[in-house]
Design an enzyme around this catalytic site. Structure first.
Site, PDB file in Angstrom:
ATOM      1  N   GLN A  24       7.585 -37.872  31.714  1.00  0.00           N
ATOM      2  CA  GLN A  24       8.128 -37.130  32.856  1.00  0.00           C
ATOM      3  C   GLN A  24       7.551 -35.711  32.899  1.00  0.00           C
ATOM      4  OE1 GLN A  24      10.261 -38.424  35.250  1.00  0.00           O
ATOM      5  NE2 GLN A  24       9.949 -36.478  36.323  1.00  0.00           N
TER       6      GLN A  24
ATOM      7  N   LYS B   5      15.170 -44.171  36.604  1.00  0.00           N
ATOM      8  CA  LYS B   5      14.047 -45.082  36.344  1.00  0.00           C
ATOM      9  C   LYS B   5      14.437 -46.122  35.298  1.00  0.00           C
ATOM     10  CE  LYS B   5      10.645 -41.600  37.703  1.00  0.00           C
ATOM     11  NZ  LYS B   5       9.784 -40.470  37.269  1.00  0.00           N
TER      12      LYS B   5
ATOM     13  N   ASP C 284       2.015 -44.282  35.916  1.00  0.00           N
ATOM     14  CA  ASP C 284       2.049 -43.188  36.886  1.00  0.00           C
ATOM     15  C   ASP C 284       0.704 -43.041  37.603  1.00  0.00           C
ATOM     16  OD1 ASP C 284       4.482 -41.943  37.284  1.00  0.00           O
ATOM     17  OD2 ASP C 284       4.316 -40.662  35.505  1.00  0.00           O
TER      18      ASP C 284
END
Lengths: 296, 296
Positions: free
Chosen positions: A98, A54, A121
């Protein structure tokens, strides 16, 4: 029939090009690049790989990347303090924590602490609620990527019968909401569904997000259906000691019946990262009071 | 087969009794009654009737009722100021702004201004998001009432095929989320659905929320299905100049096929007000830091 292979890698590359263009315009206009902060707690190797890729993709799109790696001994309070700091940091447009987090940290509490405007997200309840009620917000990357592939393949989804297999907060439920928003007739199936093959057989669109290798068989697929395989499962390969990746759908069987299908790898996976970049550049524009970049 | 008539009036009365008990315990414990504030803008006669009956039911349950009636010339800013005042008023546990609002007022903005902890209609995006992600929140009253009737009738809903007809933020989408949470296999159908009779025919549970009188015919219903009719439609009666209420389902036809069905009136309608009272007493407990009252 042999299905068209939906090339997620190519679609994602094109999208990342568009994101890079939008990022460049944003940088020109505001004097700073859109920025994504990633937070990795602990040393789970798969998570580390995701976060690294990412970060790399962020740089390639001309955006700033702020990487935070913390030991898994960190307390929830310390992690929340970092989130607060990132919320307050004006260079940061997107915050990605994460998952999974260590067991002693309440992931829901951490997600709820992220500024919804930076929640790239799309996991914050405010963003889930905006999606559920048809308001603008940030949408989880994987279902957003699936929708992009479906619209590229099919054009309008209105009136199509769609089945989403899986009811997670990350894929299944937001995917259902997106498909309802596109006027598909949407069925959400899951582990408690009684006759899953029969439910799948009705569908023009199948989105599989169960995490069970090759569970969905070719005989379940309606001829001509479009199949989106979200699963990424590692299984033993033919050669001893080696492994390979397969989806939730038995690809070869399904490709005999479907009109189009995503491969694993190279289907949905690349779209997820592309949509993370898309969400970051969109969040940057909204935070700066600019209209959303066109076409993204 | 002649279907059992699901007596929403009786179920609602029992629920209101439980709410009154919980309200009495709360009042004993905290020295004040749970309070519901209603806000009515303009003089729509149907809205006025609803608001009046809500206020009456609140009093009957031993709760405080604060009724605000405003002319439809009020500005959005004035209405938002009232919402702020109610948010800050500690006697108020629930705030209900009766919809629809006049066209010059942005209903989404008003809903978003309500403290989510007092949003007893469950329309705030935060509450929609909590429902969508499986967190505790306040759930819209009508689908919550439908779920209560279904669970009373059927016990566990796990694995049952449910169809929700309608995709509104107020009924269809939260209903789907509730049914997914109960592990039903859930299909959301709507005006763009291609073969609605066929979709309905698959379902063990039918929730109709389309607002079209007697649109869903008996021949669409799977034998033995449970039918929940959310529609309340006023149509001309046999006697000239008179009207009567009918649901979205052709009751007499469907009752020949279904195992159980809600009548209109006397089915879902009374449950909606009962759930509003339930949400208010639950909100009062949460705001006071008390555990949710048992069984509600």
């Amino acid at each position: 029939m042999t299905a068209a292979r939906i090339d997620g890698k190519a679609v994602a590359a094109a999208l990342r090009g568009d994101v890079a263009d939008a990022a460049a315009v944003f940088t020109d206009r505001t004097g700073r690049a859109p920025g994504l902060a990633t937070v990795l707690v602990g040393e789970d190797p798969a998570s580390a790989v995701y976060v690294r890729s990412k970060g790399k993709a962020t740089g390639e799109a001309g955006m700033a990347s702020f990487s935070h790696t913390l030991p898994d001994t960190i307390s929830e309070a310390e992690l929340l303090a970092l989130v607060d700091q990132l919320n307050a940091d004006d260079r940061v447009d997107g915050i990605l924590v994460q998952l999974p987090l260590p067991a002693h940290i309440d992931a829901n509490r951490v997600i709820a602490a992220i500024d919804p405007a930076k929640d790239v997200d799309g996991f914050h309840p405010v963003n889930a609620g905006r999606l559920a009620t048809g308001l603008d917000g940030l949408v989880p990357c994987t279902p957003l990527g699936c929708l992009h592939l479906l619209k590229q393949q099919l054009g309008s989804l209105a009136g199509k019968d769609a089945v989403v297999i899986g009811r997670s907060n990350i894929v299944g439920k937001p995917m259902a909401m997106l498909l309802i928003g596109e006027s598909a007739t949407v069925t959400v199936a899951h582990s408690r569904t009684r006759d899953l093959p029969d439910v799948v057989r009705r569908a023009d669109i199948v989105v599989a997000a169960v995490g069970r290798p090759e569970m969905i068989r070719g005989s379940w697929i309606k001829p001509g259906a479009t199949v989106i395989d979200v699963g990424i499962n590692r299984v033993p390969a033919a050669e001893e000691g080696k492994t390979r990746l397969v989806g939730d759908v038995a690809y070869d069987e399904a490709a005999e019946v479907a009109s189009a299908i995503t491969p694993v790898p190279g289907g949905v996976g690349p779209m997820t990262i592309a949509m993370l970049l898309r969400n970051t550049v969109v969040a940057a524009h909204r935070r700066a009071g600019l209209p959303d970049p066109e076409g993204l």
